[in-house]
Design a protein around this motif. Structure first.
Motif, PDB file in Angstrom:
ATOM      1  N   ILE A 158      15.413  23.710  66.971  1.00 45.52           N
ATOM      2  CA  ILE A 158      14.629  24.657  66.160  1.00 45.52           C
ATOM      3  C   ILE A 158      15.473  25.150  64.985  1.00 45.52           C
ATOM      4  N   GLU A 159      16.735  25.483  65.279  1.00 45.58           N
ATOM      5  CA  GLU A 159      17.611  25.975  64.210  1.00 45.58           C
ATOM      6  C   GLU A 159      17.813  24.893  63.142  1.00 45.58           C
ATOM      7  N   GLY A 160      18.008  23.663  63.579  1.00 46.33           N
ATOM      8  CA  GLY A 160      18.171  22.564  62.629  1.00 46.33           C
ATOM      9  C   GLY A 160      16.934  22.381  61.766  1.00 46.33           C
ATOM     10  N   ALA A 161      15.774  22.481  62.378  1.00 46.56           N
ATOM     11  CA  ALA A 161      14.521  22.328  61.629  1.00 46.56           C
ATOM     12  C   ALA A 161      14.363  23.473  60.619  1.00 46.56           C
ATOM     13  N   LEU A 162      14.764  24.674  61.013  1.00 46.73           N
ATOM     14  CA  LEU A 162      14.653  25.809  60.094  1.00 46.73           C
ATOM     15  C   LEU A 162      15.592  25.637  58.897  1.00 46.73           C
ATOM     16  N   ILE A 163      16.797  25.148  59.169  1.00 46.02           N
ATOM     17  CA  ILE A 163      17.737  24.912  58.063  1.00 46.02           C
ATOM     18  C   ILE A 163      17.193  23.824  57.135  1.00 46.02           C
ATOM     19  N   ALA A 164      16.642  22.783  57.735  1.00 47.36           N
ATOM     20  CA  ALA A 164      16.040  21.709  56.929  1.00 47.36           C
ATOM     21  C   ALA A 164      14.912  22.273  56.074  1.00 47.36           C
ATOM     22  N   ALA A 165      14.108  23.148  56.674  1.00 49.27           N
ATOM     23  CA  ALA A 165      12.982  23.729  55.946  1.00 49.27           C
ATOM     24  C   ALA A 165      13.477  24.550  54.764  1.00 49.27           C
ATOM     25  N   TYR A 166      14.535  25.332  54.985  1.00 53.02           N
ATOM     26  CA  TYR A 166      15.087  26.110  53.877  1.00 53.02           C
ATOM     27  C   TYR A 166      15.604  25.169  52.780  1.00 53.02           C
ATOM     28  N   ALA A 167      16.337  24.145  53.194  1.00 54.34           N
ATOM     29  CA  ALA A 167      16.956  23.239  52.215  1.00 54.34           C
ATOM     30  C   ALA A 167      15.910  22.544  51.350  1.00 54.34           C
ATOM     31  N   MET A 168      14.751  22.272  51.923  1.00 56.99           N
ATOM     32  CA  MET A 168      13.714  21.552  51.158  1.00 56.99           C
ATOM     33  C   MET A 168      12.602  22.477  50.695  1.00 56.99           C
ATOM     34  N   GLN A 169      12.763  23.779  50.883  1.00 60.21           N
ATOM     35  CA  GLN A 169      11.755  24.764  50.478  1.00 60.21           C
ATOM     36  C   GLN A 169      10.407  24.466  51.125  1.00 60.21           C
ATOM     37  N   ILE A 170      10.485  24.222  52.417  1.00 59.61           N
ATOM     38  CA  ILE A 170       9.302  23.864  53.199  1.00 59.61           C
ATOM     39  C   ILE A 170       8.618  25.122  53.715  1.00 59.61           C
ATOM     40  N   THR A 171       7.290  25.070  53.817  1.00 58.36           N
ATOM     41  CA  THR A 171       6.541  26.261  54.215  1.00 58.36           C
ATOM     42  C   THR A 171       6.043  26.189  55.659  1.00 58.36           C
ATOM     43  N   SER A 172       5.882  24.971  56.214  1.00 58.31           N
ATOM     44  CA  SER A 172       5.425  24.844  57.599  1.00 58.31           C
ATOM     45  C   SER A 172       6.131  23.695  58.292  1.00 58.31           C
ATOM     46  N   ILE A 173       6.506  23.962  59.532  1.00 50.74           N
ATOM     47  CA  ILE A 173       7.130  22.928  60.363  1.00 50.74           C
ATOM     48  C   ILE A 173       6.161  22.579  61.495  1.00 50.74           C
ATOM     49  N   ASN A 183      11.673  13.786  60.320  1.00 52.07           N
ATOM     50  CA  ASN A 183      12.948  13.534  60.979  1.00 52.07           C
ATOM     51  C   ASN A 183      12.789  13.545  62.496  1.00 52.07           C
ATOM     52  N   ASN A 184      13.661  12.798  63.113  1.00 52.28           N
ATOM     53  CA  ASN A 184      13.716  12.756  64.580  1.00 52.28           C
ATOM     54  C   ASN A 184      14.343  14.055  65.127  1.00 52.28           C
ATOM     55  N   ILE A 185      14.029  14.372  66.371  1.00 57.21           N
ATOM     56  CA  ILE A 185      14.531  15.602  67.019  1.00 57.21           C
ATOM     57  C   ILE A 185      16.066  15.635  67.080  1.00 57.21           C
ATOM     58  N   GLU A 186      16.657  14.524  67.490  1.00 57.82           N
ATOM     59  CA  GLU A 186      18.123  14.497  67.615  1.00 57.82           C
ATOM     60  C   GLU A 186      18.780  14.607  66.238  1.00 57.82           C
ATOM     61  N   THR A 187      18.180  13.995  65.234  1.00 58.26           N
ATOM     62  CA  THR A 187      18.714  14.090  63.869  1.00 58.26           C
ATOM     63  C   THR A 187      18.800  15.556  63.458  1.00 58.26           C
ATOM     64  N   LEU A 188      17.692  16.274  63.628  1.00 56.21           N
ATOM     65  CA  LEU A 188      17.650  17.679  63.205  1.00 56.21           C
ATOM     66  C   LEU A 188      18.609  18.533  64.030  1.00 56.21           C
ATOM     67  N   SER A 189      18.817  18.141  65.277  1.00 61.49           N
ATOM     68  CA  SER A 189      19.713  18.918  66.141  1.00 61.49           C
ATOM     69  C   SER A 189      21.172  18.820  65.696  1.00 61.49           C
ATOM     70  N   CYS A 190      21.504  17.802  64.916  1.00 60.41           N
ATOM     71  CA  CYS A 190      22.870  17.677  64.400  1.00 60.41           C
ATOM     72  C   CYS A 190      23.130  18.657  63.258  1.00 60.41           C
ATOM     73  N   VAL A 191      22.059  19.144  62.636  1.00 61.09           N
ATOM     74  CA  VAL A 191      22.214  19.919  61.402  1.00 61.09           C
ATOM     75  C   VAL A 191      22.990  21.228  61.587  1.00 61.09           C
ATOM     76  N   PRO A 192      22.671  22.070  62.589  1.00 53.59           N
ATOM     77  CA  PRO A 192      23.453  23.311  62.745  1.00 53.59           C
ATOM     78  C   PRO A 192      24.939  23.026  62.952  1.00 53.59           C
ATOM     79  N   LEU A 193      25.277  21.914  63.593  1.00 53.16           N
ATOM     80  CA  LEU A 193      26.688  21.564  63.819  1.00 53.16           C
ATOM     81  C   LEU A 193      27.381  21.279  62.493  1.00 53.16           C
ATOM     82  N   VAL A 194      26.672  20.581  61.619  1.00 50.61           N
ATOM     83  CA  VAL A 194      27.232  20.261  60.303  1.00 50.61           C
ATOM     84  C   VAL A 194      27.447  21.538  59.497  1.00 50.61           C
ATOM     85  N   ILE A 195      26.463  22.427  59.546  1.00 46.29           N
ATOM     86  CA  ILE A 195      26.562  23.663  58.767  1.00 46.29           C
ATOM     87  C   ILE A 195      27.724  24.518  59.266  1.00 46.29           C
ATOM     88  N   LYS A 196      27.851  24.621  60.583  1.00 48.37           N
ATOM     89  CA  LYS A 196      28.899  25.487  61.141  1.00 48.37           C
ATOM     90  C   LYS A 196      30.295  24.909  60.974  1.00 48.37           C
TER      91      LYS A 196
END
Ligand SMILES: Cc1cc2nc3c(=O)[nH]c(=O)nc-3n(C[C@H](O)[C@H](O)[C@H](O)COP(=O)(O)O)c2cc1C
Ligand code: SF4
Ligand code: FES
Lengths: 431, 175
Positions: A113-128, A217-230
């Motif tokens: 969920i956190e990864g998807a939210l970061i992705a949404a912010y990065a792409m200025q997305i309004t709905s996931i 994006n795939n679930i596992e792909t998005l789950s990597c995102v918070p790790l990259v950010i941190k």
């Protein structure tokens, strides 16, 4: 962390923390810190583009099968125009041999969920939207709870963490259709239709859900995102294999002692995965072949595996692909004709029928393989099969036809003797 | 028989509609609401869904027939979906299927005379590491099947005891 050093690897996607699926436990262990940094730490992240750049540099290669750099994909979204924009998270997980995203739903839903939210912010997305296969109804319920908890804590919704960023998050699910894992078919299914893949272009980044810009994006792909950010892009890209870095959820099934999902760096040697991680071959049998990354990835004979590791470069050199990292292990007693017929049956059953080469081709593959399996095959049928695969590849709306053709072509080529022997036994060959 | 949604169903349907910018996307979830209520979505039920959502019946029918989990006709009280796909095939999925067929005296695709069980052969359910396996009526997965485990399952179902969620560990995980 090098691939060879996998024994000292500590899981990060699904770390060994009790009750991590609960939002309080996730928060206590640094959860939603990455989202906070992205939204509020202006020194570290100066707007959406800086987030995309970091993710691009990390080189998270899509874990849904195609292995495309996630940050690069995000950069294809057109500039925001004030209208709706979507992120569609692919939790359809239906490729035979693949059973890893369910572990994220179960053990660490908030990292996704956190990864998807970061992705949404990065792409200025309004709905996931997250789309989960209908059979995973237990995981759908777990995700609905996790999303509600994140809403209640203010990580989803309006003015998230006082940043002015708004996003909705909806859990949706299918009702049984492998094709809905194909990204544009999934969009059709979310839109409430039959899951017919769309002709591309236009690509989803231009016209996706309801004709608006959409990233998948795939679930596992998005789950990597918070790790990259941190931890930073270079931390991530130094894990495992150079051109396909990061943690991987390997799903191991078939004739091993300890099948299951294992989180390890990318690029673990195939022999280590089978012999050490998965506890070796069942009943002390010899290894005959593997399918490295789900049923569509070409089979490899045991003698093709010397020095081969689970990353895209190594597997390509060996003549296959990493796919979903769902490794299917087959022992010496495995009947390759039976296995290939069953794979062909799967693709025929799942073809949506829009394209003639796929609809008819998958049917013919299954039919001819059944004939061979039943002992009525002729050696010339093998060449007919290869000919059909050539006519299917690259001529259809989506990649299901290729996914159906590859296993046939490679299994026959790599186990030609076994297929010929089965044909020679048949009445036709003796007549 | 005339099918009707309950008040609770209709409330749930309103919540579903609120997730999407238009009505059509409610088709799949509302077919699920209907199937959970009536046990199937035969044509009469499809009509109810179409009327409730104000969508063409042909659209709802098209969707209902595309997806395998919707039952287009009445099924047994328990539907046993036995996976025989790649990893399950390798681990004896067909033996399990045939054992169930013998035990219930029906073939895959059929329902027992007393209406208790239907058996189907299905494609990969995403539980390949826990093969062979089956799913009970679009619900719980039963993993690592043996003939004994199947016998116990059928006995329990006959007594109305449905299986619990089986947590499948990640083998090297230490918590
Ligand atoms: C027939 C077919 C089935 C697919 N099934 C899935 C699936 O179940 N899950 C998934 O994540 N991707 C699946 N894909 C790949 C998706 O189309 C898409 O590439 C992927 O979701 C993109 O996410 P990623 O870049 O993060 O990997 C499938 C592709 C094809 C052609
Ligand atoms: S390739 Fe096959 S599955 Fe894909 S759109 Fe064409 S017919 Fe459908
Ligand atoms: S092959 Fe049976 S669950 Fe995947």
């Amino acid at each position: 962390m090098s691939s060879a050093d996998w024994k000292n690897y500590k899981p990060v996607l699904i770390p060994e923390i009790k009750d991590l699926h609960k939002i309080d436990v996730y928060e206590k262990n640094g959860g939603y810190e990455a989202l906070k940094q992205v939204l509020t730490d202006k020194k570290k992240f100066d707007g959406p583009k800086s987030v995309i750049d970091e993710v691009k540099a990390a080189n998270i290669r899509g874990r849904g099968g195609a292995g495309f750099n996630a940050g690069l994909k995000w950069s294809f979204m057109p500039p925001a125009d004030g209208g709706p924009r979507y992120l569609a998270c692919n939790g359809d997980e239906s490729e035979p041999g693949t059973f890893k995203d369910r572990k994220i739903f179960e053990y660490n839903p908030h990292i996704f969920i956190e990864g998807a939210l970061i992705a949404a912010y990065a792409m200025q997305i309004t709905s996931i939207y997250v789309y989960i296969r209908g059979e995973y109804i237990d995981y759908v319920k777990m995700m609905e709870k996790a999303v509600q908890d994140a809403y209640d804590k203010g990580y989803i919704g309006k003015d998230i963490l006082g940043s002015g960023f708004n996003v909705e998050f909806h859990v949706t699910y299918g009702a049984g259709a492998y094709i809905c894992g194909e990204e544009t078919s999934m969009l059709e299914s979310i839109e409430g239709k039959r899951g017919y893949p769309r002709v591309k272009p236009p690509f989803p980044a231009q016209k996706g859900l309801w004709g608006r810009p959409t990233t998948i994006n795939n679930i596992e792909t998005l789950s990597c995102v918070p790790l990259v950010i941190k931890n930073g892009a270079s931390w991530f890209s130094e894990i495992g294999a150079k051109n396909h870095p990061g943690p991987i959820l390997y799903g191991i099934s078939g004739h091993v002692n300890r099948p299951g999902v294992y989180e390890l760096p990318s690029g673990v040697p195939v022999h280590d995965l089978i012999n050490e991680v998965a506890g070796g071959m069942r009943n002390g049998k010899k290894l005959k072949a593997i399918i490295p990354g789900g049923s569509s990835t070409p089979v490899l004979r045991a003698d093709q595996l010397e020095g081969v590791s689970m990353d895209s470069d190594s597997l390509r050199e060996a003549g296959s692909m990493l796919g979903t990292a769902g490794l299917v292990v087959m022992d010496e007693d495995t009947d390759m004709v039976d296995v290939l017929w069953r794979i062909a049956h799967f693709y025929h059953h799942e073809s949506c029928g829009q394209c003639t080469p796929c609809r008819d081709g998958t049917g013919w593959l299954e039919k001819i393989l059944l004939k061979i399996k039943n002992g009525d095959g002729e050696v010339k049928d093998l060449d007919l099969l290869l000919d059909i695969t050539t006519q299917m590849e690259g001529r259809t709306i989506c990649a299901l036809a290729d996914a159906a053709a590859w296993p046939v072509r490679h299994t026959i080529t790599r186990f030609r003797d076994e297929f010929e022997a089965r044909c020679k036994k048949s009445v036709h060959a003796m007549a | 028989m005339a099918y009707e949604f309950t008040k609770e169903d209709l409330e749930q349907i309103e919540k579903i509609k609120a997730k999407f910018p238009e009505v059509k996307p409610a088709t799949l979830p509302v077919l699920w609401v209907a199937q959970n209520r009536f046990g199937h979505v035969e044509p009469e039920v499809q009509r109810l869904v179409a009327e409730t959502l104000g969508l063409p019946e042909a659209h709802v029918h098209g969707v209902a027939t595309f997806y395998t989990q919707y039952y287009k006709e009445k099924m047994g009280k328990y539907v046993l979906d036995v996976c025989t796909c790649l990893s399950c095939q390798l681990c004896g999925g067909y033996d399990i299927l045939h054992h169930i067929e013998d035990k219930l005296g029906i073939k895959a695709g059929e329902t027992t005379e007393d209406g208790m069980f239907s058996v189907q052969q299905v494609e990969c359910l995403g539980a390949c590491g826990y093969a062979p396996m089956l799913q009970v009526t679009n619900g719980k997965y039963v993993n690592h099947l043996t003939k004994e485990k199947v016998d116990n399952l059928i006995k329990a179902l006959k007594e109305g005891k449905e299986p619990d969620y089986e947590q499948m560990e990640m083998p090297l995980r230490k918590v």
